[in-house]
Design an enzyme around this catalytic site. Structure first.
Site, short mmCIF file in Angstrom:
data_model
loop_
_atom_site.label_atom_id
_atom_site.label_comp_id
_atom_site.label_asym_id
_atom_site.label_seq_id
_atom_site.Cartn_x
_atom_site.Cartn_y
_atom_site.Cartn_z
N ASP A 147 0.91 -1.16 0.15
CA ASP A 147 0.04 0.06 0.17
C ASP A 147 0.80 1.16 0.07
OD1 ASP A 147 -2.31 -1.53 0.18
OD2 ASP A 147 -2.67 -0.78 2.14
N CYS A 255 -15.73 -0.75 6.58
CA CYS A 255 -16.95 -1.26 6.44
C CYS A 255 -16.65 -2.79 5.66
CB CYS A 255 -17.88 -0.63 5.51
SG CYS A 255 -19.63 -1.63 4.74
#
Ligand code: SF4
Length: 369
Positions: A147, A255
């Site tokens: 990332d 989420c």
């Protein structure tokens, strides 16, 4: 990685090296490893179209690096192969996700971030893998990514045979689901590439698209990040659009819904990494308890955790929204009122919204005297 001449090895030696790389990856705790060339094919145009449509919202870093994201050899000159690696993160000891999502006073934290931040752990393991490659092939070069740079990781992983990109835009493996981290090692060694999956296996299913709480999918494989709860609660720095706040429920950091509903996740393999186990009971905390954390407590309890990314004000903002979506009670209202004078205008604005929201709740009159 300096762009030296490509290391030359005999076909036999290079085939053996590929097997070794996979064995080393396994020994280093990765659950899968695949190799792809640097040609991202259709993933390039998919990214360009997504950016053109503005679906990335404030994810400015997605567009910042020009064509480097879709061209690994431009990002790191000399790269001819990308080794993609998978590390499972599902913490078996965590409270059941559905149970917490259905619990009115509990805070839901995305399952990938209940433990320690994965970046450090994975980067260390990748560095060891790179070291082994350098020892095996003198003068070879590598760079590792978790990332940390413009890398189109899901596209590269799909090309390396680690799974297919589902309609929910996650990489899915038929025997492991989608709860895993991806990481990459760029190399100038021309290792034999792996075969991608011959087809995607979502079939006629569209559960993730239909059950997304904010309807963030514009269509299969197409996410409007501006509506995604992960984006709203982690990436977005300012005010959360009011029309989306009631849809966020009790999700205070990220989420998982588009993965929770995916049938392939019945094949999830729990992590064996202790670092990914829940800390500070973040898998089952009461919203009020988290909202009461001082900034010092927030900094101390999120040390080494990806949750730090929201900052303290962002954390309180998210919790205020979740409290505004709860069933009204004296305790919830007292908690919100205690932050009504918070120095952050963003926190104050969300607290005010939450108090108004609770007053509109059909049970407000019954519960509050
Ligand atoms: S929920 Fe269904 S459509 Fe969505 S990613 Fe999973 S299999 Fe594909």
């Amino acid at each position: 990685m300096p762009s030296n001449a490509t290391p030359s090895l005999s076909p036999t030696a290079i085939a053996q090296l590929k097997d070794q790389v996979k064995q080393w990856a396994k020994e280093l705790g990765f659950q899968d490893c695949g190799i792809a060339s640097t040609d991202l094919g259709q993933h390039k145009s998919h990214l360009a179209n997504w950016l053109d449509a503005g679906y990335h919202g404030e994810l400015e870093y997605m567009s910042r690096h020009g064509t480097k994201r879709s061209n690994p050899a431009e990002l790191v000159p000399g790269t001819v192969r990308v080794i993609s690696l998978r590390m499972d993160y599902w913490p078996e000891s965590a409270a059941a996700a559905e149970q917490i999502l259905g619990a009115d006073q509990k805070a839901y934290v995305s399952r990938y971030t209940l433990g320690r931040d994965y970046h450090k752990l994975i980067r260390k393991r990748l560095a060891k893998l790179g070291q082994k490659l350098t020892e095996a092939v003198a003068n070879s070069n590598y760079r590792v990514f978790v990332d940390s740079a413009p890398v189109l990781e899901r596209g590269l992983a799909e090309l390396a045979g680690l799974g297919w990109i589902g309609k929910n835009t996650m990489l899915i493996h038929p025997q492991a689901g989608s709860y895993f981290f991806l990481a990459e090692l760029f190399t100038d060694i021309p290792l034999p590439v792996d075969q991608p999956f011959s087809s995607k296996h979502c079939g006629s299913c569209r559960r993730c698209l239909d059950l997304c709480p904010t309807q963030a999918f514009v269509g299969p494989h197409l996410l409007d990040a501006r509506r995604c709860i992960s984006y709203l609660t982690i990436e977005l720095k300012g005010s959360i659009p009011e029309e989306l706040r009631p849809l966020i429920g009790n999700r205070v950091f990220g989420c998982d819904d588009c993965q929770l509903v995916c049938p392939w996740n019945k094949f999830t393999r729990p992590t064996t990494e202790q670092d990914f186990s829940p800390r500070h009971q973040l898998d089952r905390q009461e919203m009020i308890a988290l909202f009461a954390w001082t900034e010092e407590e927030f900094l101390q309890r999120t040390e080494g955790s990806a949750i730090r990314r929201t900052g303290y004000a962002g954390w309180l903002r998210n919790l205020a929204v979740a409290l505004g979506n709860a069933t009204p009670s004296e305790a919830v209202i007292r908690a919100l009122q205690s932050r009504a004078d918070h120095p952050s205008v963003i926190v104050r604005e969300h607290v005010t919204w939450a108090l108004v929201q609770l007053k509109r709740h059909p049970l407000y009159r019954d519960r509050i005297v």
